[in-house]
Design an enzyme around this catalytic site. Structure first.
Site, mmCIF file in Angstrom:
data_model
loop_
_atom_site.group_PDB
_atom_site.id
_atom_site.type_symbol
_atom_site.label_atom_id
_atom_site.label_comp_id
_atom_site.label_asym_id
_atom_site.label_seq_id
_atom_site.Cartn_x
_atom_site.Cartn_y
_atom_site.Cartn_z
ATOM 1 C CE LYS A 62 56.695 8.211 26.751
ATOM 2 N NZ LYS A 62 55.302 8.300 27.178
ATOM 3 N NE ARG B 259 51.853 5.702 21.891
ATOM 4 C CZ ARG B 259 52.993 6.302 21.567
ATOM 5 N NH1 ARG B 259 54.036 6.253 22.369
ATOM 6 N NH2 ARG B 259 53.082 6.971 20.432
HETATM 7 N N1 HH2 Z 1 53.793 8.802 24.653
HETATM 8 C C1 HH2 Z 1 54.196 9.373 23.495
HETATM 9 C C2 HH2 Z 1 53.284 9.631 22.460
HETATM 10 N N2 HH2 Z 1 51.982 9.285 22.591
HETATM 11 N N3 HH2 Z 1 50.240 8.333 23.875
HETATM 12 C C3 HH2 Z 1 49.813 7.771 25.017
HETATM 13 N N4 HH2 Z 1 48.534 7.419 25.155
HETATM 14 N N5 HH2 Z 1 50.671 7.524 26.065
HETATM 15 C C4 HH2 Z 1 51.986 7.853 26.006
HETATM 16 O O1 HH2 Z 1 52.713 7.639 27.000
HETATM 17 C C5 HH2 Z 1 52.479 8.451 24.799
HETATM 18 C C6 HH2 Z 1 51.562 8.691 23.736
HETATM 19 C C7 HH2 Z 1 55.651 9.726 23.305
HETATM 20 O O2 HH2 Z 1 56.344 8.675 22.711
HETATM 21 P P1 HH2 Z 1 56.754 8.569 21.162
HETATM 22 O O3 HH2 Z 1 55.541 8.437 20.302
HETATM 23 O O4 HH2 Z 1 57.733 7.464 21.017
HETATM 24 O O5 HH2 Z 1 57.527 9.900 20.837
HETATM 25 P P2 HH2 Z 1 57.124 11.235 20.095
HETATM 26 O O6 HH2 Z 1 55.988 11.854 20.819
HETATM 27 O O7 HH2 Z 1 58.386 12.053 20.140
HETATM 28 O O8 HH2 Z 1 56.726 10.882 18.681
#
Ligand code: HH2
Length: 300
Positions: A236, A278
């Site tokens: 992040k 995660r």
């Molecule tokens: N962060 C993201 C997405 N889902 N779910 C939970 N429970 N906690 C988090 O911190 C979280 C999440 C964002 O990360 P990422 O999936 O890599 O990116 P994007 O939302 O752009 O797909």
């Protein structure tokens, strides 16, 4: 290797899976990320093809992920919303493919839409990761309760499109804690079993770098809510900002240079009580957290 009693009283040896071994060593679970999206902030477009997403999910499970989190809509700041049918078209083939391949992990659906969750659960998912904490869709609480799935309730200020526009808090940890306590109550009232609920402070969701650091530093205050804490720091932007400042760079560290910071944040979160991690990169997180757990236990 673990010895388990076999049929007819015979002891039967079976190899532990990587995720079982990790959980036994640390008391924690790893959640591997598979974003079947064109626009996720760090892996957008890499796993839009279902075959690539399925292969990646299998690899993450083999490395030690107990949960594979499949998402079809990016939550990055400014991301465009996706229709229910488009989201289903992205995630369902991945979930179905992982089930058909016998993936040795629980499957999670990362969605705010009850219609997507319902179809993902019917296809074999057993975990609903709703970054809106059941707020975005009035049907979501009943959908989770009826299915008996595990769910994650995450704190977010505002909505993904606008959440990073000057977020402000009095005491971010106290406000996140109050929010999570309220959402936990609501989920219980909707009939979701307490043992199936995990809580997440929502690192990067309507928070400045300072807010994220305060939440990580004081994570133990959230652990008193009595539910397992999930933490999502992987790659992040606050990691990019801290890394840049420490190396005298004006530009944030590129996404592919944030693994060391991701690991540091996860290890410190583990020490403060986080129990589900995660991450995009399972093997390095697994090795680092195993070392952290062994050190904290003072193993000789
Ligand atoms: N962060 C993201 C997405 N889902 N779910 C939970 N429970 N906690 C988090 O911190 C979280 C999440 C964002 O990360 P990422 O999936 O890599 O990116 P994007 O939302 O752009 O797909």
């Amino acid at each position: 290797m673990r010895v388990t009693p076999g049929r007819g009283g015979e002891a039967e040896r079976r190899a532990q899976s990587a995720s079982e071994a990790f959980e036994e060593a640390t008391g924690a679970r790893l959640m591997g990320i598979v974003n079947a999206t064109p626009d996720s902030f760090s892996d957008g477009g890499r796993y839009l093809d279902p075959a690539a997403a399925i292969a990646h999910g299998l690899e993450l499970a083999q490395e030690g992920a107990a949960i594979i989190d499949v998402g079809g809509e990016s939550t990055r700041p400014g991301a465009q919303p996706v229709s229910e049918s488009e989201e289903c078209a992205r995630v369902l083939p991945v979930i179905e493919g992982l089930v058909a391949a016998g993936v040795p992990a629980q499957l999670s659906i990362d969605t705010c839409k009850a219609g997507v969750a319902r179809r993902a659960l019917a296809a074999g998912a057993t975990f609903v990761n709703d970054v809106s904490a059941l707020r975005a869709d009035p049907q979501m609480a009943a959908c989770v309760a009826e299915s008996g799935a595990e769910c994650c309730l995450m704190h977010m200020r505002g909505r993904p499109r606008t959440m990073q526009r000057d977020p402000r808090y009095g005491d971010v940890v106290a406000e996140v804690k109050r929010f999570l306590a309220e959402r936990l109550e609501l989920a219980l009232a909707a009939g979701i079993a307490e043992r199936r609920i995990v809580l997440d402070p929502g690192i990067g969701f309507g928070k400045t770098v300072a807010h994220n650091l305060a939440l990580l530093a004081r994570l133990d205050e959230l652990a008193t809510l009595g539910r397992p804490l999930l933490i999502g720091v992987s790659r992040k932007s606050f990691i990019g900002a801290i890394g840049a400042a420490a190396s005298g760079s004006e530009e944030p560290l590129a996404v592919d240079r944030r693994l060391a910071g991701t690991i540091a944040a996860n290890v410190l979160a583990y020490e403060r009580g986080a129990r589900i991690f995660r991450v995009h990169d399972i093997a390095p997180a697994r090795d680092a957290l195993a070392l952290a757990a062994a050190t904290l236990a003072g193993d000789e």
